[in-house]
Write an enzyme that holds these catalytic residues in place. Structure first.
Site, PDB file in Angstrom:
ATOM      1  N   CYS A   1       4.931  -7.997  -4.738  1.00 32.84           N
ATOM      2  CA  CYS A   1       4.537  -6.779  -4.026  1.00 32.84           C
ATOM      3  C   CYS A   1       4.954  -6.865  -2.568  1.00 32.84           C
ATOM      4  CB  CYS A   1       3.017  -6.592  -4.068  1.00 32.84           C
ATOM      5  SG  CYS A   1       2.302  -6.585  -5.702  1.00 32.84           S
ATOM      6  N   ASP A   2       5.211  -5.713  -1.985  1.00 31.57           N
ATOM      7  CA  ASP A   2       5.437  -5.650  -0.555  1.00 31.57           C
ATOM      8  C   ASP A   2       5.147  -4.232  -0.093  1.00 31.57           C
ATOM      9  OD1 ASP A   2       6.497  -7.393   1.733  1.00 31.57           O
ATOM     10  OD2 ASP A   2       7.507  -5.475   2.049  1.00 31.57           O
ATOM     11  N   GLN A   3       4.785  -4.107   1.159  1.00 33.30           N
ATOM     12  CA  GLN A   3       4.548  -2.792   1.743  1.00 33.30           C
ATOM     13  C   GLN A   3       5.230  -2.724   3.096  1.00 33.30           C
ATOM     14  OE1 GLN A   3       0.598  -1.561   3.342  1.00 33.30           O
ATOM     15  NE2 GLN A   3       0.733   0.077   1.820  1.00 33.30           N
TER      16      GLN A   3
ATOM     17  N   ALA B   1       5.764  -1.386  -2.774  1.00 31.56           N
ATOM     18  CA  ALA B   1       6.640  -1.756  -3.880  1.00 31.56           C
ATOM     19  C   ALA B   1       5.972  -2.780  -4.781  1.00 31.56           C
ATOM     20  CB  ALA B   1       7.950  -2.337  -3.342  1.00 31.56           C
TER      21      ALA B   1
END
Length: 199
Positions: free
Chosen positions: A75-77, A112
């Site tokens: 995950c990433d933001q 994401a």
């Protein structure tokens, strides 16, 4: 039957979201230099949404190499204000600068999620939310930061909408889970499609 999901992150918040959704989760933080990966992407004009996807995939792939056969979630933001991408503030002065820059404007949160097994990407998704901050008086920003303290340093926007940070906003467009860093509903749908969870 629920397959164990390996979360390629040390984020206690993302882990708690997944556990609260009934998933069997083990957190294995990824060993990825995010800023080193991100810099050439931004220099070549890659969108903030795609930057989030690339970083999420890099995390999941790195952990997947250490956990053969496991279903790994990366995950990433990213937070973007026009062409500018923000990162977590390093200190309270950085948090103050973030809030001053976001005041009275609409920014975008790009969350994401990527599923990888044995180094192969099975699914990738980015959820997008539009966040319109109300005009903030500098004095109010100072008082707000004094109230929330170090929590302001834990998120890319220097706020948590699940707490006092909600008072900073005039309008929000998007899914709650995307805003807090994980497009959970599309992820659960894909896990059902893959047979990793019941449904």
């Amino acid at each position: 039957m629920t397959e164990k999901i390996i979360l390629a992150s040390g984020s206690p918040f993302r882990k708690a979201m997944l556990i609260n959704a009934g998933l069997d989760v083990e957190a294995v933080p990824a060993d990825v230099d995010e800023r080193a990966l991100e810099a050439p992407l931004q220099d070549s004009g890659v969108s903030p949404e795609d930057v989030a996807l690339v970083l999420a995939e890099a995390k999941a792939t790195e952990v997947s190499e250490r956990r053969p056969g496991a279903l790994v979630l990366g995950c990433d933001q990213t937070l973007s204000l026009g062409d500018e991408v923000f990162h977590k503030p390093a200190d309270m002065e950085g948090a103050r600068r973030h809030l001053l820059a976001l005041s009275g404007r609409t920014h975008q949160l790009n969350s994401a999620a990527v599923l990888v097994r044995d180094g192969k990407v099975l699914w990738r998704h980015v959820g997008i939310a539009g966040m319109t901050m109300r005009m903030l008086d500098p004095g109010f920003i100072g008082r707000h930061l004094a109230l929330v303290g170090a929590k302001a340093l834990a998120s890319v926007g220097a706020y948590q909408i699940e707490g006092e940070g909600i008072q900073l906003f005039e309008k929000i467009e998007g899914d709650y889970f995307t805003i807090v860093g994980l497009p959970l509903l599309p992820l659960l749908a894909e896990l059902r499609t893959l047979g990793a969870i019941d449904g």
